[in-house]
Scaffold this motif. Structure first.
Motif, PDB file in Angstrom:
ATOM      1  N   LYS A 104      26.048 -20.302  46.945  1.00 17.56           N
ATOM      2  CA  LYS A 104      25.906 -19.577  48.212  1.00 17.56           C
ATOM      3  C   LYS A 104      24.434 -19.391  48.558  1.00 17.56           C
ATOM      4  CE  LYS A 104      27.932 -17.328  51.610  1.00 17.56           C
ATOM      5  NZ  LYS A 104      26.796 -16.858  52.404  1.00 17.56           N
ATOM      6  N   GLY A 105      23.600 -19.153  47.540  1.00 17.57           N
ATOM      7  CA  GLY A 105      22.168 -19.001  47.792  1.00 17.57           C
ATOM      8  C   GLY A 105      21.545 -20.277  48.324  1.00 17.57           C
TER       9      GLY A 105
ATOM     10  N   VAL B 258      34.091 -36.235  58.827  1.00 19.94           N
ATOM     11  CA  VAL B 258      33.547 -34.992  58.271  1.00 19.94           C
ATOM     12  C   VAL B 258      32.139 -35.249  57.744  1.00 19.94           C
ATOM     13  CG1 VAL B 258      35.733 -33.881  57.629  1.00 19.94           C
ATOM     14  CG2 VAL B 258      34.661 -35.507  56.058  1.00 19.94           C
ATOM     15  N   LYS B 259      31.305 -34.252  57.829  1.00 21.66           N
ATOM     16  CA  LYS B 259      29.956 -34.314  57.284  1.00 21.66           C
ATOM     17  C   LYS B 259      29.618 -32.941  56.735  1.00 21.66           C
ATOM     18  CE  LYS B 259      25.200 -35.683  58.330  1.00 21.66           C
ATOM     19  NZ  LYS B 259      24.259 -36.166  59.382  1.00 21.66           N
ATOM     20  N   PHE B 260      29.303 -32.877  55.467  1.00 22.29           N
ATOM     21  CA  PHE B 260      29.054 -31.589  54.838  1.00 22.29           C
ATOM     22  C   PHE B 260      28.085 -31.768  53.677  1.00 22.29           C
ATOM     23  CE2 PHE B 260      32.868 -33.544  53.132  1.00 22.29           C
ATOM     24  CZ  PHE B 260      32.617 -33.571  51.775  1.00 22.29           C
ATOM     25  N   ARG B 261      27.526 -30.652  53.261  1.00 23.01           N
ATOM     26  CA  ARG B 261      26.705 -30.656  52.057  1.00 23.01           C
ATOM     27  C   ARG B 261      27.611 -30.340  50.877  1.00 23.01           C
ATOM     28  NH1 ARG B 261      21.272 -28.203  50.519  1.00 23.01           N
ATOM     29  NH2 ARG B 261      21.121 -28.946  48.391  1.00 23.01           N
ATOM     30  N   LEU B 262      27.460 -31.109  49.788  1.00 23.23           N
ATOM     31  CA  LEU B 262      28.326 -30.929  48.623  1.00 23.23           C
ATOM     32  C   LEU B 262      27.570 -30.239  47.498  1.00 23.23           C
ATOM     33  CD1 LEU B 262      31.059 -31.520  47.222  1.00 23.23           C
ATOM     34  CD2 LEU B 262      30.012 -33.608  46.339  1.00 23.23           C
ATOM     35  N   ILE B 263      28.158 -29.147  47.011  1.00 20.69           N
ATOM     36  CA  ILE B 263      27.678 -28.477  45.804  1.00 20.69           C
ATOM     37  C   ILE B 263      28.871 -28.381  44.859  1.00 20.69           C
ATOM     38  CG2 ILE B 263      26.603 -26.426  44.803  1.00 20.69           C
ATOM     39  CD1 ILE B 263      25.408 -25.802  47.508  1.00 20.69           C
ATOM     40  N   THR B 264      28.680 -28.784  43.625  1.00 22.49           N
ATOM     41  CA  THR B 264      29.760 -28.738  42.647  1.00 22.49           C
ATOM     42  C   THR B 264      29.307 -27.932  41.430  1.00 22.49           C
ATOM     43  OG1 THR B 264      29.023 -30.836  41.702  1.00 22.49           O
ATOM     44  CG2 THR B 264      30.751 -30.923  43.362  1.00 22.49           C
TER      45      THR B 264
ATOM     46  N   PRO C 268      29.785 -23.102  58.074  1.00 22.92           N
ATOM     47  CA  PRO C 268      30.745 -22.610  57.066  1.00 22.92           C
ATOM     48  C   PRO C 268      30.294 -22.890  55.630  1.00 22.92           C
ATOM     49  CG  PRO C 268      31.870 -23.864  58.786  1.00 22.92           C
ATOM     50  CD  PRO C 268      30.418 -24.073  58.989  1.00 22.92           C
ATOM     51  N   PHE C 269      30.628 -21.973  54.745  1.00 23.68           N
ATOM     52  CA  PHE C 269      30.487 -22.154  53.301  1.00 23.68           C
ATOM     53  C   PHE C 269      31.885 -22.023  52.724  1.00 23.68           C
ATOM     54  CE2 PHE C 269      30.020 -20.300  49.017  1.00 23.68           C
ATOM     55  CZ  PHE C 269      29.259 -21.285  48.422  1.00 23.68           C
ATOM     56  N   VAL C 270      32.445 -23.141  52.253  1.00 25.78           N
ATOM     57  CA  VAL C 270      33.850 -23.195  51.848  1.00 25.78           C
ATOM     58  C   VAL C 270      33.936 -23.439  50.349  1.00 25.78           C
ATOM     59  CG1 VAL C 270      36.048 -24.387  52.176  1.00 25.78           C
ATOM     60  CG2 VAL C 270      34.487 -24.093  54.113  1.00 25.78           C
TER      61      VAL C 270
ATOM     62  N   ALA D 129      34.929 -27.382  55.975  1.00 25.09           N
ATOM     63  CA  ALA D 129      33.499 -27.336  55.628  1.00 25.09           C
ATOM     64  C   ALA D 129      32.650 -28.232  56.518  1.00 25.09           C
ATOM     65  CB  ALA D 129      33.311 -27.741  54.166  1.00 25.09           C
ATOM     66  N   ASN D 130      33.251 -28.908  57.475  1.00 20.23           N
ATOM     67  CA  ASN D 130      32.513 -29.836  58.335  1.00 20.23           C
ATOM     68  C   ASN D 130      31.321 -29.145  58.996  1.00 20.23           C
ATOM     69  OD1 ASN D 130      32.001 -32.283  59.644  1.00 20.23           O
ATOM     70  ND2 ASN D 130      33.192 -31.676  61.435  1.00 20.23           N
ATOM     71  N   GLY D 131      30.144 -29.725  58.812  1.00 22.44           N
ATOM     72  CA  GLY D 131      28.924 -29.146  59.358  1.00 22.44           C
ATOM     73  C   GLY D 131      28.253 -28.151  58.448  1.00 22.44           C
ATOM     74  N   GLY D 132      28.951 -27.745  57.387  1.00 20.39           N
ATOM     75  CA  GLY D 132      28.395 -26.751  56.482  1.00 20.39           C
ATOM     76  C   GLY D 132      28.356 -27.236  55.046  1.00 20.39           C
TER      77      GLY D 132
END
Length: 684
Positions: A391-392, A485-491, A403-405, A444-447
């Motif tokens: 989230k940070g 869709v386009k999003f930033r991925l964090i795992t 969005p943060f999903v 999460a699209n765009g986020g």
């Protein structure tokens, strides 16, 4: 593997048919058209290839081996294959000696690189040039297990009369190819050979098992090189001064790009190449040597754009930097004001509580990575705050208002996870909502999409996620139309994904997609010096939320907190302190209780509380709940996620269905029980 009888008859040699096979061979050499049940189709096809290649059937040995210098160069070229094979072949040494056989390793052309096994058999093999440097391809030696396995790319057993050349017919051989784990090309072959009396069907199983072990070691080695390559290029991918950057592996294949690479390539295609688009996946530099440019360099690539990437003196890849040419923008007095305002906005990562060097380094790395959309893999034990870091990173990025999903890949069954990620169309299954449902990827699209516990994702679902990441589009379950869709991925994961790849539980290609950069978050036991300041800050916020005075932590309390190992990490510390605040008990008594939920080790994965988020300094205290409230919320979420199926809801919570009904009654949710039963009954 289920092998039918007719397949088995083609796979294995039949020594009892040697006489018939020999007669058939003589008729073939005389140019007679004939057929015989004694001759396998595999052998018949190979003999015909040998006839067409004008192989001398009277040969009694392979061509002379390479010179010592040429053999050394060949072995150096195939160093990775030799390194992976040597310990595996050594393990078979005793078996080979007892059975009077030898094991042979060749390159992709059938040239022998090394041998292992029975000394007497090795000496016998030298008489027909079965030695390092000699070629055993079909064109060099006719039908033989090594050459024929390479020709057909699957396990082969050739016995006695089945060999094409007369001088080799007293041998029996089993061989299979070794495939490159990256592109499935043939790297070489592994063979077990001996004189005809050593024939054994198990020899074929031995070479197949040996090849599999070698391929596993090669995959692990290749994964390590890729990991080091991406680590070394991370800074350039995230700090490229507006240019396009493409990372190529040591073979010249593209591995990773920054977010400006596509723009740079499109600009280059229009300006220099004359085409409207240049596909990154189609670019190949060719294999690069340690001291030169890659072979087969495409003409539009300027040599000065290329930079070799070394690790321990070995070239492991190449960096391509493509300049982007932009017209100078007109002067605007407003621009500096906007930049100054953005620069003065404090980063939420600056408020992380703790001065431990490892934690500070993790925070700084998160701050660096938040400036780009490069995928980030968060590593750490359960409860260290991986979601808080995610989230940070999102809040400090350019799309912080998007969005943060969050999706927990380990808290749902395979079917529920599929619908959670991809959504579904109306009528796609019994009980599906009217109008269908949007999945979390689409939401999460765009986020930012944060996939927690990624290592728990079922293996058969991983290709679908990989396709989304590669194509930028999803298909809802039951739909045929793609959605962009386009999003930033964090795992995040608490598993060693590299080991998971080696063990076959996680896809290598997906690993490379998600592990471009990583942040390791230290466990609480490794930064016990932070506990006093972390505990005081957390207690103040918890007290403010509950409307209670914040109790003072004595030196004894701090000593007890600092001497505990904290298996539940920061989450456990937060719950211990909240229990202390609400019950008046001292930390020592709570830590040593037999109730794990009091200590913060929960029976299921409830959401993090606001207090937990604040202990990392991210955001405000938001809707902090007591343990009962958190449990109630988690139950409602599970029931909603399972669409009223109480059995699935109970399974996702890790409790029995009967226990779930008792908890619903405890929280005064009897009406929900009846409604869930009705919904589930209609679905059936």
């Amino acid at each position: 593997m289920d092998v039918r009888d007719d397949d088995q008859s083609q796979m294995f040699s039949r020594p009892e048919r040697d006489r018939d096979v020999m007669k058939h061979w003589e008729r073939v050499l005389n140019g007679e058209e004939c057929s015989s049940d004694a001759l396998r189709r595999l052998i018949d096809d190979s003999w015909r290839r040998c006839l067409n290649a004008h192989v001398d059937p009277g040969k009694y040995q392979a061509p002379p081996p390479l010179s010592e210098n040429s053999l050394y160069s060949l072995q150096q070229k195939h160093g990775d294959l030799l390194s992976a094979s040597t310990p595996v072949m050594a393990m078979a040494r005793d078996f080979l000696a007892e059975t009077g056989t030898i094991m042979v390793l060749t390159d992709h052309s059938g040239t022998i690189l090394s041998l292992e096994g029975d000394h007497a058999t090795r000496e016998e093999g030298e008489s027909m040039n079965m030695t390092p440097g000699a070629s055993w391809s079909e064109t060099a030696c006719g039908t033989n297990a090594i050459g024929t396995a390479i020709a057909v790319r699957h396990p082969v057993q050739i016995h006695s009369a089945e060999h094409y050349c007369a001088g080799i017919k007293r041998w029996t051989c089993s061989s299979t190819v070794i495939l490159d784990p990256y592109d499935s090309s043939v790297l070489g072959a592994i063979d077990v050979s001996g004189l005809h009396q050593t024939y054994n069907r198990h020899s074929l199983a031995l070479v197949v098992a040996t090849a599999s072990k070698i391929e596993g070691r090669l995959a692990k080695h290749e994964m390590g090189i890729r990991f080091r390559l991406l680590e070394r290029c991370m800074h350039r991918l995230t700090h490229s001064s507006g240019d396009g950057v493409v990372v190529f592996d040591r073979r010249g294949n593209p591995v990773k790009t920054n977010e400006r690479a596509e723009e740079a390539l499109n600009q280059l295609a229009v300006g220099r190449i004359g085409s409207r688009r240049l596909d990154i996946a189609s670019i190949s530099l060719g294999h690069a040597t340690d001291d030169g440019l890659p072979a087969g360099l495409q003409g539009w690539i300027a040599p000065e754009w290329l930079e070799p990437v070394f690790d321990n003196g070995q070239r492991i890849g190449t960096l391509l930097t493509i300049p982007i040419f932009r017209p100078r923008a007109a002067h605007s007095s407003a621009a500096p004001l906007v930049a100054e305002s953005a620069a003065q906005e404090p980063s939420k990562l600056d408020c992380v509580v703790g001065k431990d060097p490892a934690l500070v380094e993790s925070v700084e790395r998160a701050r660096q990575l938040s400036k780009s959309n490069v995928p980030v893999l968060l590593l750490g034990e359960t409860g260290v705050g991986k979601e808080v870091f995610a989230k940070g990173i999102h809040d400090c990025g350019s799309a912080k208002s998007a969005p943060f999903v969050v999706v927990n890949c380990g808290g749902l069954s395979r079917e529920l996870l599929a619908t959670e990620l991809f959504g579904y169309a109306e009528g796609s299954f019994t009980g599906a909502r009217r109008g269908g449902m949007m999945g979390k990827i689409e939401a999460a699209n765009g986020g930012t999409l944060f996939l927690d516990e990624l290592g728990e994702m079922p293996l058969d679902m991983q290709p679908h996620l990989l396709r989304v990441l590669e194509e930028g589009e999803i298909y809802r379950l039951g739909e045929n139309a793609a959605r962009k869709v386009k999003f930033r991925l964090i795992t995040a994961t608490n598993r060693d994904l590299r080991k998971e790849v080696t063990d076959g539980r996680f896809r290598m290609d997906l690993y490379y997609r998600v592990a471009v950069t990583s942040i390791r978050i230290p466990p609480l036991r490794d930064r016990l010096s932070d506990i006093p300041v972390l505990s005081r800050a957390l207690l103040e916020k918890l007290a403010l939320h509950h409307g209670l005075p914040a109790p003072q932590l004595s030196a004894g309390d701090l000593g007890d907190l600092s001497s505990y190992s904290w298996p539940g990490n920061v989450r456990e510390l937060r719950n211990v302190l909240e229990s202390m605040l609400l019950t008046g008990e001292r930390p020592r008594a709570i830590i040593h209780t037999d109730d794990p939920q009091v200590r913060g080790i929960r029976p299921f994965d409830a959401p993090m509380h606001g207090g937990e988020q604040h202990m990392f300094g991210i955001g405000e205290v938001r809707d902090s709940r007591r343990l009962e409230e958190a449990e109630r919320e988690a139950i409602l979420s599970a029931i909603d996620g399972s669409h009223g199926n109480m059995a699935l809801a109970a399974r996702s919570l890790g409790i029995a269905k009967s226990t779930l009904y008792l908890k619903l009654k405890k929280f005064g949710l009897d009406a929900l029980v009846e409604r869930a039963r009705e919904v589930h009954a209609k679905g059936h």
